[in-house]
Scaffold this motif. Structure first.
Motif, PDB file in Angstrom:
ATOM      1  N   ASP A   8      -1.925   5.175  -4.857  1.00 42.40           N
ATOM      2  CA  ASP A   8      -2.098   6.175  -3.815  1.00 42.40           C
ATOM      3  C   ASP A   8      -1.400   5.690  -2.539  1.00 42.40           C
ATOM      4  O   ASP A   8      -0.738   4.645  -2.536  1.00 42.40           O
ATOM      5  N   ASP A   9      -1.535   6.463  -1.476  1.00 43.33           N
ATOM      6  CA  ASP A   9      -0.888   6.102  -0.210  1.00 43.33           C
ATOM      7  C   ASP A   9      -1.362   4.743   0.302  1.00 43.33           C
ATOM      8  O   ASP A   9      -0.581   3.975   0.856  1.00 43.33           O
ATOM      9  N   GLU A  10      -2.633   4.437   0.087  1.00 41.71           N
ATOM     10  CA  GLU A  10      -3.179   3.152   0.537  1.00 41.71           C
ATOM     11  C   GLU A  10      -2.490   1.979  -0.171  1.00 41.71           C
ATOM     12  O   GLU A  10      -2.108   0.994   0.454  1.00 41.71           O
ATOM     13  N   PHE A  11      -2.323   2.085  -1.477  1.00 41.87           N
ATOM     14  CA  PHE A  11      -1.666   1.012  -2.224  1.00 41.87           C
ATOM     15  C   PHE A  11      -0.185   0.912  -1.833  1.00 41.87           C
ATOM     16  O   PHE A  11       0.346  -0.185  -1.694  1.00 41.87           O
ATOM     17  N   LYS A  12       0.462   2.047  -1.641  1.00 47.65           N
ATOM     18  CA  LYS A  12       1.864   2.036  -1.216  1.00 47.65           C
ATOM     19  C   LYS A  12       2.013   1.328   0.129  1.00 47.65           C
ATOM     20  O   LYS A  12       2.930   0.522   0.322  1.00 47.65           O
ATOM     21  N   ARG A  13       1.093   1.594   1.048  1.00 48.01           N
ATOM     22  CA  ARG A  13       1.142   0.926   2.364  1.00 48.01           C
ATOM     23  C   ARG A  13       0.882  -0.566   2.228  1.00 48.01           C
ATOM     24  O   ARG A  13       1.463  -1.372   2.961  1.00 48.01           O
ATOM     25  N   THR A  14       0.017  -0.948   1.291  1.00 45.65           N
ATOM     26  CA  THR A  14      -0.241  -2.366   1.031  1.00 45.65           C
ATOM     27  C   THR A  14       1.054  -3.068   0.644  1.00 45.65           C
ATOM     28  O   THR A  14       1.273  -4.225   1.000  1.00 45.65           O
ATOM     29  N   LEU A  15       1.910  -2.357  -0.056  1.00 50.04           N
ATOM     30  CA  LEU A  15       3.186  -2.915  -0.500  1.00 50.04           C
ATOM     31  C   LEU A  15       4.295  -2.757   0.535  1.00 50.04           C
ATOM     32  O   LEU A  15       5.421  -3.183   0.309  1.00 50.04           O
ATOM     33  N   GLY A  16       3.982  -2.129   1.663  1.00 49.45           N
ATOM     34  CA  GLY A  16       4.964  -1.984   2.726  1.00 49.45           C
ATOM     35  C   GLY A  16       5.781  -0.706   2.667  1.00 49.45           C
ATOM     36  O   GLY A  16       6.812  -0.593   3.327  1.00 49.45           O
ATOM     37  N   TYR A  17       5.333   0.261   1.884  1.00 47.19           N
ATOM     38  CA  TYR A  17       6.032   1.541   1.780  1.00 47.19           C
ATOM     39  C   TYR A  17       5.239   2.626   2.493  1.00 47.19           C
ATOM     40  O   TYR A  17       4.019   2.613   2.499  1.00 47.19           O
ATOM     41  N   LEU A  18       5.942   3.574   3.067  1.00 46.88           N
ATOM     42  CA  LEU A  18       5.304   4.779   3.579  1.00 46.88           C
ATOM     43  C   LEU A  18       5.087   5.713   2.397  1.00 46.88           C
ATOM     44  O   LEU A  18       5.817   5.651   1.400  1.00 46.88           O
ATOM     45  N   PRO A  19       4.095   6.588   2.460  1.00 49.28           N
ATOM     46  CA  PRO A  19       3.794   7.453   1.313  1.00 49.28           C
ATOM     47  C   PRO A  19       4.987   8.238   0.774  1.00 49.28           C
ATOM     48  O   PRO A  19       5.146   8.376  -0.429  1.00 49.28           O
ATOM     49  N   ASP A  20       5.852   8.755   1.651  1.00 46.23           N
ATOM     50  CA  ASP A  20       6.998   9.549   1.209  1.00 46.23           C
ATOM     51  C   ASP A  20       8.315   8.806   1.413  1.00 46.23           C
ATOM     52  O   ASP A  20       9.344   9.415   1.680  1.00 46.23           O
ATOM     53  N   ASP A  21       8.282   7.496   1.265  1.00 47.27           N
ATOM     54  CA  ASP A  21       9.458   6.654   1.492  1.00 47.27           C
ATOM     55  C   ASP A  21      10.582   7.022   0.520  1.00 47.27           C
ATOM     56  O   ASP A  21      10.364   7.180  -0.680  1.00 47.27           O
ATOM     57  N   ASP A  22      11.782   7.172   1.032  1.00 48.58           N
ATOM     58  CA  ASP A  22      12.946   7.502   0.201  1.00 48.58           C
ATOM     59  C   ASP A  22      13.286   6.388  -0.789  1.00 48.58           C
ATOM     60  O   ASP A  22      13.953   6.635  -1.789  1.00 48.58           O
ATOM     61  N   LEU A  23      12.856   5.173  -0.507  1.00 50.98           N
ATOM     62  CA  LEU A  23      13.134   4.054  -1.407  1.00 50.98           C
ATOM     63  C   LEU A  23      12.242   4.047  -2.648  1.00 50.98           C
ATOM     64  O   LEU A  23      12.479   3.270  -3.569  1.00 50.98           O
ATOM     65  N   SER A  77       5.478  -7.736  -5.937  1.00 56.62           N
ATOM     66  CA  SER A  77       6.476  -8.372  -5.070  1.00 56.62           C
ATOM     67  C   SER A  77       7.120  -9.607  -5.686  1.00 56.62           C
ATOM     68  O   SER A  77       8.261  -9.929  -5.373  1.00 56.62           O
ATOM     69  N   HIS A  78       6.391 -10.313  -6.536  1.00 55.73           N
ATOM     70  CA  HIS A  78       6.879 -11.567  -7.134  1.00 55.73           C
ATOM     71  C   HIS A  78       6.585 -11.562  -8.633  1.00 55.73           C
ATOM     72  O   HIS A  78       5.777 -12.366  -9.110  1.00 55.73           O
ATOM     73  N   PRO A  79       7.225 -10.695  -9.395  1.00 56.25           N
ATOM     74  CA  PRO A  79       6.849 -10.519 -10.796  1.00 56.25           C
ATOM     75  C   PRO A  79       7.006 -11.748 -11.687  1.00 56.25           C
ATOM     76  O   PRO A  79       6.270 -11.905 -12.646  1.00 56.25           O
ATOM     77  N   SER A  80       7.912 -12.626 -11.373  1.00 51.96           N
ATOM     78  CA  SER A  80       8.122 -13.768 -12.274  1.00 51.96           C
ATOM     79  C   SER A  80       7.402 -15.032 -11.836  1.00 51.96           C
ATOM     80  O   SER A  80       7.267 -15.965 -12.626  1.00 51.96           O
ATOM     81  N   THR A  81       6.927 -15.087 -10.605  1.00 49.97           N
ATOM     82  CA  THR A  81       6.311 -16.321 -10.118  1.00 49.97           C
ATOM     83  C   THR A  81       4.917 -16.122  -9.535  1.00 49.97           C
ATOM     84  O   THR A  81       4.322 -17.075  -9.039  1.00 49.97           O
ATOM     85  N   ALA A  82       4.381 -14.930  -9.597  1.00 55.82           N
ATOM     86  CA  ALA A  82       3.115 -14.638  -8.922  1.00 55.82           C
ATOM     87  C   ALA A  82       1.926 -15.297  -9.602  1.00 55.82           C
ATOM     88  O   ALA A  82       1.864 -15.403 -10.824  1.00 55.82           O
ATOM     89  N   VAL A  83       1.011 -15.738  -8.787  1.00 57.78           N
ATOM     90  CA  VAL A  83      -0.296 -16.208  -9.231  1.00 57.78           C
ATOM     91  C   VAL A  83      -1.332 -15.458  -8.411  1.00 57.78           C
ATOM     92  O   VAL A  83      -1.006 -14.817  -7.424  1.00 57.78           O
ATOM     93  N   SER A  84      -2.576 -15.546  -8.803  1.00 55.82           N
ATOM     94  CA  SER A  84      -3.629 -14.875  -8.029  1.00 55.82           C
ATOM     95  C   SER A  84      -3.748 -15.522  -6.663  1.00 55.82           C
ATOM     96  O   SER A  84      -3.723 -16.738  -6.532  1.00 55.82           O
ATOM     97  N   SER A  85      -3.916 -14.705  -5.657  1.00 50.56           N
ATOM     98  CA  SER A  85      -4.030 -15.211  -4.300  1.00 50.56           C
ATOM     99  C   SER A  85      -5.400 -15.849  -4.078  1.00 50.56           C
ATOM    100  O   SER A  85      -6.362 -15.567  -4.790  1.00 50.56           O
ATOM    101  N   ILE A  86      -5.480 -16.686  -3.085  1.00 53.41           N
ATOM    102  CA  ILE A  86      -6.746 -17.312  -2.719  1.00 53.41           C
ATOM    103  C   ILE A  86      -7.747 -16.234  -2.313  1.00 53.41           C
ATOM    104  O   ILE A  86      -8.932 -16.311  -2.641  1.00 53.41           O
ATOM    105  N   THR A  87      -7.263 -15.221  -1.611  1.00 45.09           N
ATOM    106  CA  THR A  87      -8.130 -14.111  -1.201  1.00 45.09           C
ATOM    107  C   THR A  87      -8.741 -13.435  -2.424  1.00 45.09           C
ATOM    108  O   THR A  87      -9.954 -13.216  -2.479  1.00 45.09           O
ATOM    109  N   ALA A  88      -7.912 -13.111  -3.403  1.00 46.26           N
ATOM    110  CA  ALA A  88      -8.401 -12.437  -4.604  1.00 46.26           C
ATOM    111  C   ALA A  88      -9.394 -13.321  -5.350  1.00 46.26           C
ATOM    112  O   ALA A  88     -10.424 -12.836  -5.830  1.00 46.26           O
ATOM    113  N   LYS A  89      -9.126 -14.611  -5.444  1.00 45.25           N
ATOM    114  CA  LYS A  89     -10.041 -15.522  -6.140  1.00 45.25           C
ATOM    115  C   LYS A  89     -11.389 -15.579  -5.436  1.00 45.25           C
ATOM    116  O   LYS A  89     -12.436 -15.605  -6.091  1.00 45.25           O
ATOM    117  N   ALA A  90     -11.397 -15.582  -4.121  1.00 43.73           N
ATOM    118  CA  ALA A  90     -12.656 -15.609  -3.368  1.00 43.73           C
ATOM    119  C   ALA A  90     -13.440 -14.316  -3.585  1.00 43.73           C
ATOM    120  O   ALA A  90     -14.665 -14.345  -3.775  1.00 43.73           O
TER     121      ALA A  90
END
Length: 113
Positions: A8-23, A77-90
């Protein structure tokens, strides 16, 4: 295991996109959906899969979404090297406590007994 969060728009903003972003093309949206679905599966697997209604509870849902968004955004954002964040683990640790508490019956036994 049931996933119910959507891109949704909230998740898109989390990723740095505007809801109707041309990208945002169909491939990017599909990657977002895949990352969010994988994050939900990961979080539910880490906490418990028996009680799907637990994640929809109004007191739990904000933390659940935050954990899923943190993991999904990192994986997007980091599909090949991502691990769970400290925030998510907490957050997952906090939700585990709530989930375990939720599984205790009035007589003190657990639902898995």
């Amino acid at each position: 295991m049931t996933t119910f969060l959507t891109v949704d728009d909230e998740f898109k903003r989390t990723l740095g996109y505007l809801p109707d972003d041309d990208l945002l093309d169909s491939q990017s949206l599909q990657r977002m959906e895949s990352a969010l679905t994988a994050a939900e599966i990961y979080v539910q697997g880490a906490i418990g899969e028996e009680n799907e209604d637990f994640y929809k509870d109004e007191k739990i849902l904000p933390l659940y979404k935050l954990a899923c968004y943190a993991i999904g955004a990192n994986w997007f954002s980091h599909p090949s090297t991502a691990v769970s964040s400290i925030t998510a683990k907490a957050i997952i640790g906090q939700l585990r406590g709530s989930y375990d508490e939720n599984e205790v019956n009035e007589d003190g036994s657990t639902s898995k007994s």
